[in-house]
Design an enzyme around this catalytic site. Structure first.
Site, PDB file in Angstrom:
ATOM      1  N   SER A  99       0.889  -1.424   0.075  1.00 58.83           N
ATOM      2  CA  SER A  99      -0.014  -0.039  -0.183  1.00 58.83           C
ATOM      3  C   SER A  99       0.782   1.106  -0.063  1.00 58.83           C
ATOM      4  O   SER A  99       0.154   2.537   0.014  1.00 58.83           O
ATOM      5  CB  SER A  99      -0.824  -0.032   1.260  1.00 58.83           C
ATOM      6  OG  SER A  99      -0.071   0.023   2.389  1.00 58.83           O
ATOM      7  N   THR A 201      -1.594   3.049   3.869  1.00 62.20           N
ATOM      8  CA  THR A 201      -0.920   4.303   4.213  1.00 62.20           C
ATOM      9  C   THR A 201      -0.178   4.309   5.338  1.00 62.20           C
ATOM     10  O   THR A 201      -0.336   3.712   6.096  1.00 62.20           O
ATOM     11  CB  THR A 201      -1.951   5.407   4.336  1.00 62.20           C
ATOM     12  OG1 THR A 201      -2.864   5.381   3.385  1.00 62.20           O
ATOM     13  CG2 THR A 201      -1.193   6.687   4.503  1.00 62.20           C
ATOM     14  N   THR A 219       1.535   7.045   0.551  1.00 61.22           N
ATOM     15  CA  THR A 219       0.668   5.900   0.221  1.00 61.22           C
ATOM     16  C   THR A 219       0.694   5.593  -1.428  1.00 61.22           C
ATOM     17  O   THR A 219       1.259   6.797  -2.255  1.00 61.22           O
ATOM     18  CB  THR A 219      -0.597   6.215   0.453  1.00 61.22           C
ATOM     19  OG1 THR A 219      -1.565   5.054   0.246  1.00 61.22           O
ATOM     20  CG2 THR A 219      -1.161   7.375  -0.507  1.00 61.22           C
ATOM     21  N   ARG A 229      -6.573   9.155  -9.913  1.00 55.46           N
ATOM     22  CA  ARG A 229      -7.193   9.494  -9.010  1.00 55.46           C
ATOM     23  C   ARG A 229      -6.045   9.839  -7.941  1.00 55.46           C
ATOM     24  O   ARG A 229      -4.955   9.099  -7.682  1.00 55.46           O
ATOM     25  CB  ARG A 229      -7.769   8.118  -8.346  1.00 55.46           C
ATOM     26  CG  ARG A 229      -8.377   8.521  -6.723  1.00 55.46           C
ATOM     27  CD  ARG A 229      -7.590   7.799  -5.767  1.00 55.46           C
ATOM     28  NE  ARG A 229      -8.384   7.699  -4.436  1.00 55.46           N
ATOM     29  CZ  ARG A 229      -7.817   7.632  -3.329  1.00 55.46           C
ATOM     30  NH1 ARG A 229      -6.746   7.244  -3.372  1.00 55.46           N
ATOM     31  NH2 ARG A 229      -8.600   7.537  -2.143  1.00 55.46           N
ATOM     32  N   VAL A 230      -6.577  10.887  -6.774  1.00 62.20           N
ATOM     33  CA  VAL A 230      -5.501  11.270  -6.074  1.00 62.20           C
ATOM     34  C   VAL A 230      -6.244  11.303  -4.503  1.00 62.20           C
ATOM     35  O   VAL A 230      -7.506  11.787  -4.667  1.00 62.20           O
ATOM     36  CB  VAL A 230      -4.858  12.856  -6.335  1.00 62.20           C
ATOM     37  CG1 VAL A 230      -4.103  13.411  -5.027  1.00 62.20           C
ATOM     38  CG2 VAL A 230      -3.856  12.637  -7.462  1.00 62.20           C
ATOM     39  N   GLY A 231      -5.794  10.828  -3.559  1.00 64.50           N
ATOM     40  CA  GLY A 231      -6.466  10.595  -2.157  1.00 64.50           C
ATOM     41  C   GLY A 231      -6.078  11.655  -1.456  1.00 64.50           C
ATOM     42  O   GLY A 231      -5.729  12.862  -1.894  1.00 64.50           O
ATOM     43  N   THR A 252      -5.631   7.675   7.711  1.00 64.69           N
ATOM     44  CA  THR A 252      -5.552   6.660   7.044  1.00 64.69           C
ATOM     45  C   THR A 252      -6.840   5.945   6.654  1.00 64.69           C
ATOM     46  O   THR A 252      -7.816   6.330   7.380  1.00 64.69           O
ATOM     47  CB  THR A 252      -4.608   5.410   7.767  1.00 64.69           C
ATOM     48  OG1 THR A 252      -4.664   4.130   6.785  1.00 64.69           O
ATOM     49  CG2 THR A 252      -5.100   5.101   9.023  1.00 64.69           C
ATOM     50  N   GLY A 253      -6.976   5.353   5.521  1.00 63.52           N
ATOM     51  CA  GLY A 253      -8.332   4.869   5.101  1.00 63.52           C
ATOM     52  C   GLY A 253      -8.832   5.556   3.899  1.00 63.52           C
ATOM     53  O   GLY A 253      -7.987   6.038   2.936  1.00 63.52           O
ATOM     54  N   GLY A 255      -9.559   7.866   1.421  1.00 71.49           N
ATOM     55  CA  GLY A 255      -9.101   9.327   1.328  1.00 71.49           C
ATOM     56  C   GLY A 255     -10.222  10.399   0.970  1.00 71.49           C
ATOM     57  O   GLY A 255     -10.216  11.485   1.398  1.00 71.49           O
TER      58      GLY A 255
END
Ligand code: GLY
Length: 340
Positions: A99, A201, A219, A229-231, A252-253, A255
């Site tokens: 990850s 992450t 991450t 895609r960007v988190g 974390t998780g 985004g």
């Protein structure tokens, strides 16, 4: 969905977060001169509060090894900024970690794209988003912070900047990640896998011997995401925020959920208003729950660390944990949560 805030674990986190070996004491209200400190104590207006420093906390089991590298820096009197950079580089360079960095799961087209950011005690920050082919995006983010007038570089521009700065192009898609992705392609069902007990992450927060805070977050993002895609992880205020007057937080998780509430900035602002790190993380998690119609497939966890070295963590679902290292020892702490 059954509500089951784990109060017992809440106490556990709160307690562990405040028992580190004391290296310094100071007035808890603010940083004061010795004279101010003494007079405040003499008048009994506030009690001296023990500061647990240095300390480093980071997300998930992979945080243990990352913390070891960070601790080496902190223990030798190095800065929190150097500590968090050195710490998360360990996870970025671990090919077994699916990850973050090398070996990170690719997007649905097979490209490993990385997001990372770093922030120090002077509100300086740097970030890279949608960066490909570079094993340690956190160090590129630090270069953005230190060598440019900008905060964030993305995509091809970020790659060109990294290459100019001497970073080497690397194939980040390991055989293992490639095989898993090819298997996923057989059905190509895009659905974020809830990271209740998987790792997602690395976010790291540190308080150094000088009493300064810094943080880093890095991450490869959601597995098999849409290309481009960007988190939250490269977004200052979402995946990470540091205010050296108050504290630091990282997330974390999923985004998208963190971005919608400016998650890490909110946690720091809640601490500014007087909440403990644990209370601040709880309120941010509950805000995410209240702003989303369905959190069934959505895990988010926050960590917070304040100026006295007290920390907290909280998640939507059971399974999130954090790694902690301070003068006393190192270990994992199970996060409290809202739902089983
Ligand atoms: N928190 C990592 C991501 O959503 O990309």
């Amino acid at each position: 969905m059954e509500k089951s805030k784990n109060r017992r674990e809440f106490l556990k986190v709160g307690t562990i977060g405040s028992i580190g070996l004391v290296t310094t004491t100071m007035a808890c209200a603010s940083e004061t001169t010795t004279e101010e400190h003494d007079s405040i104590q003499a008048e009994g207006e506030t009690s001296a509060k023990e500061i647990n420093k240095p300390i480093v906390v980071s997300t998930w089991n992979h945080g243990l090894d990352a913390n070891k590298a960070a601790w080496k820096v902190l223990d030798e009197g190095g800065s929190a900024l150097d500590a968090v950079e050195q710490g998360v580089r360990v996870t970025e360079s671990d090919p077994e970690n699916g990850s973050v960095g090398l070996g990170g799961r690719p997007d649905r087209d097979g490209n490993v794209t990385l997001d990372a950011c770093i922030m120090d005690h002077q509100n300086e920050c740097g970030s890279v988003a949608f960066l490909q082919h570079i094993e340690n995006p956190i160090s590129v983010a630090r270069k953005v912070m230190e060598d440019t007038p900008h905060v964030m570089l993305a995509g091809q521009g970020a790659l060109e900047f990294a290459l100019e700065k001497g970073f080497k192009k690397t194939n980040l898609l390991t055989e293992k990640s490639k095989e898993e992705w090819e298997k996923w392609c057989e059905e190509s069902k895009y659905k974020p896998i809830i990271n209740r007990e998987n790792h997602d992450t690395i976010g790291m927060l540190a308080l150094d011997k000088e009493g300064n805070l810094s943080g880093a977050c890095t991450t490869s993002g959601l597995a098999y995401k849409l290309h481009g895609r960007v988190g939250d992880s490269p977004i200052i205020g979402a995946g990470l925020f540091v205010d050296n007057e108050v504290g630091a937080a990282c997330a974390t998780g999923v985004g998208e959920a963190v971005i919608r509430i400016a998650g890490s900035a909110i946690v720091v602002e809640l601490m500014r208003q007087g909440k403990s790190p644990q209370e601040a993380c709880e309120e941010a998690v509950n805000r995410i729950i209240s702003k989303h119609k369905n959190v069934e497939d959505m895990q988010v966890g926050f960590i917070a660390l304040n100026k006295t070295g007290e920390y907290g963590c909280h998640a939507i679902y059971k399974g999130f944990n954090i790694a902690r290292r301070d003068q006393q020892d190192e270990g994992m702490v199970d996060s409290t949560y809202e739902n089983e």
